[in-house]
Design an enzyme around this catalytic site. Structure first.
Site, PDB file in Angstrom:
ATOM      1  N   LYS A  98      76.269  66.761 -88.441  1.00 26.39           N
ATOM      2  CA  LYS A  98      75.618  66.002 -87.356  1.00 26.39           C
ATOM      3  C   LYS A  98      74.767  64.870 -87.926  1.00 26.39           C
ATOM      4  O   LYS A  98      74.858  63.728 -87.484  1.00 26.39           O
ATOM      5  CB  LYS A  98      74.775  66.976 -86.523  1.00 26.39           C
ATOM      6  CG  LYS A  98      74.044  66.341 -85.354  1.00 26.39           C
ATOM      7  CD  LYS A  98      73.723  67.369 -84.283  1.00 26.39           C
ATOM      8  CE  LYS A  98      72.485  68.180 -84.588  1.00 26.39           C
ATOM      9  NZ  LYS A  98      71.234  67.434 -84.467  1.00 26.39           N
ATOM     10  N   ARG A 103      74.289  58.868 -88.894  1.00 26.07           N
ATOM     11  CA  ARG A 103      73.994  57.775 -89.835  1.00 26.07           C
ATOM     12  C   ARG A 103      75.203  56.869 -90.039  1.00 26.07           C
ATOM     13  O   ARG A 103      75.060  55.672 -90.227  1.00 26.07           O
ATOM     14  CB  ARG A 103      73.493  58.363 -91.161  1.00 26.07           C
ATOM     15  CG  ARG A 103      72.045  58.882 -91.010  1.00 26.07           C
ATOM     16  CD  ARG A 103      71.761  59.997 -91.958  1.00 26.07           C
ATOM     17  NE  ARG A 103      70.365  60.415 -91.973  1.00 26.07           N
ATOM     18  CZ  ARG A 103      69.831  61.315 -91.130  1.00 26.07           C
ATOM     19  NH1 ARG A 103      70.562  61.865 -90.174  1.00 26.07           N
ATOM     20  NH2 ARG A 103      68.554  61.652 -91.229  1.00 26.07           N
ATOM     21  N   GLY A 144      67.170  64.289 -80.806  1.00 28.43           N
ATOM     22  CA  GLY A 144      65.986  63.859 -81.558  1.00 28.43           C
ATOM     23  C   GLY A 144      66.344  62.882 -82.665  1.00 28.43           C
ATOM     24  O   GLY A 144      65.604  61.926 -82.937  1.00 28.43           O
ATOM     25  N   GLN A 183      63.822  62.615 -90.358  1.00 26.66           N
ATOM     26  CA  GLN A 183      63.954  61.659 -89.256  1.00 26.66           C
ATOM     27  C   GLN A 183      62.896  60.573 -89.375  1.00 26.66           C
ATOM     28  O   GLN A 183      63.176  59.391 -89.153  1.00 26.66           O
ATOM     29  CB  GLN A 183      63.832  62.375 -87.912  1.00 26.66           C
ATOM     30  CG  GLN A 183      65.000  63.334 -87.663  1.00 26.66           C
ATOM     31  CD  GLN A 183      64.923  64.056 -86.345  1.00 26.66           C
ATOM     32  OE1 GLN A 183      63.878  64.044 -85.678  1.00 26.66           O
ATOM     33  NE2 GLN A 183      66.002  64.713 -85.961  1.00 26.66           N
ATOM     34  N   ASP A 234      66.997  74.018 -89.881  1.00 27.90           N
ATOM     35  CA  ASP A 234      67.818  74.282 -88.687  1.00 27.90           C
ATOM     36  C   ASP A 234      68.499  75.647 -88.742  1.00 27.90           C
ATOM     37  O   ASP A 234      69.059  76.104 -87.740  1.00 27.90           O
ATOM     38  CB  ASP A 234      68.885  73.184 -88.526  1.00 27.90           C
ATOM     39  CG  ASP A 234      68.262  71.834 -88.183  1.00 27.90           C
ATOM     40  OD1 ASP A 234      67.116  71.806 -87.692  1.00 27.90           O
ATOM     41  OD2 ASP A 234      68.917  70.800 -88.403  1.00 27.90           O
ATOM     42  N   LYS A 292      61.004  71.622 -82.281  1.00 27.95           N
ATOM     43  CA  LYS A 292      62.445  71.327 -82.286  1.00 27.95           C
ATOM     44  C   LYS A 292      62.938  71.275 -80.830  1.00 27.95           C
ATOM     45  O   LYS A 292      62.141  71.121 -79.918  1.00 27.95           O
ATOM     46  CB  LYS A 292      63.204  72.367 -83.116  1.00 27.95           C
ATOM     47  CG  LYS A 292      62.895  72.282 -84.611  1.00 27.95           C
ATOM     48  CD  LYS A 292      63.449  71.019 -85.220  1.00 27.95           C
ATOM     49  CE  LYS A 292      63.076  70.849 -86.664  1.00 27.95           C
ATOM     50  NZ  LYS A 292      63.353  69.511 -87.173  1.00 27.95           N
ATOM     51  N   ARG A 320      61.233  76.968 -81.437  1.00 28.04           N
ATOM     52  CA  ARG A 320      62.214  77.933 -81.962  1.00 28.04           C
ATOM     53  C   ARG A 320      61.575  79.207 -82.500  1.00 28.04           C
ATOM     54  O   ARG A 320      62.261  80.227 -82.626  1.00 28.04           O
ATOM     55  CB  ARG A 320      63.104  77.277 -83.039  1.00 28.04           C
ATOM     56  CG  ARG A 320      64.166  76.390 -82.424  1.00 28.04           C
ATOM     57  CD  ARG A 320      65.139  75.837 -83.430  1.00 28.04           C
ATOM     58  NE  ARG A 320      66.187  75.088 -82.748  1.00 28.04           N
ATOM     59  CZ  ARG A 320      66.923  74.132 -83.310  1.00 28.04           C
ATOM     60  NH1 ARG A 320      66.725  73.805 -84.579  1.00 28.04           N
ATOM     61  NH2 ARG A 320      67.841  73.508 -82.621  1.00 28.04           N
ATOM     62  N   ARG A 340      71.200  75.929 -81.114  1.00 25.30           N
ATOM     63  CA  ARG A 340      71.142  76.877 -82.235  1.00 25.30           C
ATOM     64  C   ARG A 340      70.650  78.263 -81.789  1.00 25.30           C
ATOM     65  O   ARG A 340      71.008  79.274 -82.400  1.00 25.30           O
ATOM     66  CB  ARG A 340      70.298  76.304 -83.374  1.00 25.30           C
ATOM     67  CG  ARG A 340      70.873  74.983 -83.871  1.00 25.30           C
ATOM     68  CD  ARG A 340      70.535  74.643 -85.279  1.00 25.30           C
ATOM     69  NE  ARG A 340      70.735  73.213 -85.508  1.00 25.30           N
ATOM     70  CZ  ARG A 340      71.904  72.639 -85.798  1.00 25.30           C
ATOM     71  NH1 ARG A 340      72.989  73.370 -85.923  1.00 25.30           N
ATOM     72  NH2 ARG A 340      71.983  71.332 -85.982  1.00 25.30           N
TER      73      ARG A 340
END
Ligand code: S3P
Length: 429
Positions: free
Chosen positions: A23, A28, A95, A170, A316, A343, A347, A389
């Site tokens: 992802k 990118r 995000g 990020q 993640d 997140k 989470r 997730r």
């Protein structure tokens, strides 16, 4: 709502899966390919909802992007050819799209309004807006630009030297993308290494970028030149099957062509430290990224402690690691993971809620989770919290649960892994 009833699975998992493209790298490739001069072909692109938000954002700025299955053809004409979007740009749940695009848009000579879904609108954007304002960006929005929607009045920015206060790729990427169009040098320093896909890809596109340990410097000197990109399989998607094979008795599963960038392989280190049997084969490097095949075979696992510099390398994967820990002997401690609170959902709270509903013994701390293993899981009604997730963790948990698990809504899985269920079926015999 897309409620799902998951039945206990009393058999072993076996076979081979090639998980979809990474992802982070897919985002990118779209961003940097759209800024470059020439045609960029992106193979094994992740056709998930999040990455398609990034594609849509560039289409709304006039970039021609064609998609056939998992291949993208981007006709880059350089950043100067990007057009002001006529309508507000929607980032959905993504995000990564939000943070990286805000960094880029701040330095482009037009006005953009950007917004997201209710979840993304609650996630902090000040972490990117603050350094961008130091670069003289003009960005405004709720609470002084801390939350979406945001209005970005692009302009010529000034390079800065910025030390990341949060362990976030990020944020690093937003500042580097702003730096491509800023006056002078832009330098980003980080105390803990975070994923470096932006740096790797900028290099592959001929940017004027220098990496010296945890310090990265970029200037506006070099035009970006198109190049073809192969996106390795997403280790964050593979993680669900690595965990499944480790906990379902008798299993052995091979994941092919998985990205093995060192900044992402914390899950492999954790599996090894828990005593799991994991083999790595066929390693190679493509488009500046390492990949290879991973094979996990079921066996007894034990607890571990996860803290410090490894956290960004598996951030993640923590939901599925918590599930693994419920099936490991002893007490697993996860700390320094406060980023999980911001997140797609909180989470830490979501993992503790779902797994304790299924009979696990675990507790939340301010910055992590303590899991007391090993516990047999039972069935129950659980919420995915609209988080891909958490949803996938619940599905994998159901494989070792004794009774039916009912998941309120599995649709969020399409964010990062649209073929999750068909891949899962290929290893169920
Ligand atoms: C991402 C970085 C991580 C990760 C996210 C994708 C990226 O976020 O959790 O899923 O593509 O740069 P942070 O960098 O904010 O920790």
């Amino acid at each position: 709502m897309n409620e799902l009833k998951l039945h206990p699975y009393p058999k072993a998992l076996s076979g081979e899966i090639e998980v979809p493209g990474d992802k982070s790298i897919s985002h990118r490739a779209v961003i940097i390919g759209s800024l470059a001069y020439g045609k960029t072909k992106v193979s094994h692109f992740l056709d998930g909802e999040d990455c398609m938000r990034t594609v849509q954002a560039f289409k709304s700025m006039g970039v021609s992007i064609e998609k056939t299955e998992s291949t993208l053809i981007i006709e880059g004409r350089g950043a100067a050819a990007l057009e002001e979007p006529k309508e507000p740009v929607y980032f959905g749940n993504s995000g990564t799209t939000a943070r990286l695009m805000i960094g880029l848009l701040a330095g482009l000579p037009f006005f953009t309004t950007v917004y997201g879904d209710p979840h993304l609108s609650n996630r902090p954007m000040d972490r990117v807006v603050n350094p961008l304002k130091q670069m003289e960006a003009t960005i405004d929005g709720r609470r002084d630009g801390s939350y979406l929607p945001l209005a970005v009045k692009g302009k010529k920015l000034k390079g800065i030297h910025y030390t990341l206060p949060v362990k976030s790729a990020q944020v690093k990427s937003a500042v580097l993308l702003a730096g491509i169009h800023a006056e002078g040098e832009t330098k980003v320093s980080e105390l803990t290494a975070t994923r470096n896909h932006t740096e790797n890809m900028l290099k592959a596109f001929n940017a004027d970028i220098t990496i010296d340990g945890r310090h990265t410097t970029i200037t506006n000197k070099q035009p970006l030149k198109a190049t073809d990109i192969y996106v390795p399989g997403d280790i964050s998607s593979a993680a669900f099957f690595l965990a499944a094979a480790a906990i379902v008795p008798g299993s052995s599963v091979r994941l092919k062509n998985v990205g093995l960038n060192q900044t992402r392989t914390g899950i492999i280190d954790v599996l090894k430290s828990m005593g799991a049997t994991i083999e790595i084969n066929n390693q190679q490097s493509i488009s500046g990224e390492l990949l290879g095949d991973l094979t996990v075979t079921h066996g007894a696992i034990h607890s571990t402690t996860i803290e410090g510099d490894i956290i960004p390398r598996l951030i993640d994967e923590i939901p599925v690691i918590a599930l693994l820990a419920t099936q490991a002997d002893g007490t697993t401690i996860i700390r320094n993971a406060e980023e999980l609170r911001v997140k797609e959902t909180d989470r830490i709270a979501a993992v503790v809620d779902v797994l304790s509903t299924l009979g696990a013994n675990l507790e939340a701390t301010a910055d992590g989770i303590i899991i007391y293993g090993k516990t047999a899981l039972r069935g129950g009604n659980v919420s995915a919290y609209n988080d891909h997730r958490i949803a996938m963790m619940a599905v994998i948990a159901s494989l070792v649960a004794r009774e039916e698990v009912v998941l309120d809504d599995a649709s969020s899985i399409a964010i990062s892994y649209p073929t999750f269920f068909s891949d899962l079926r290929t290893i169920m015999n």
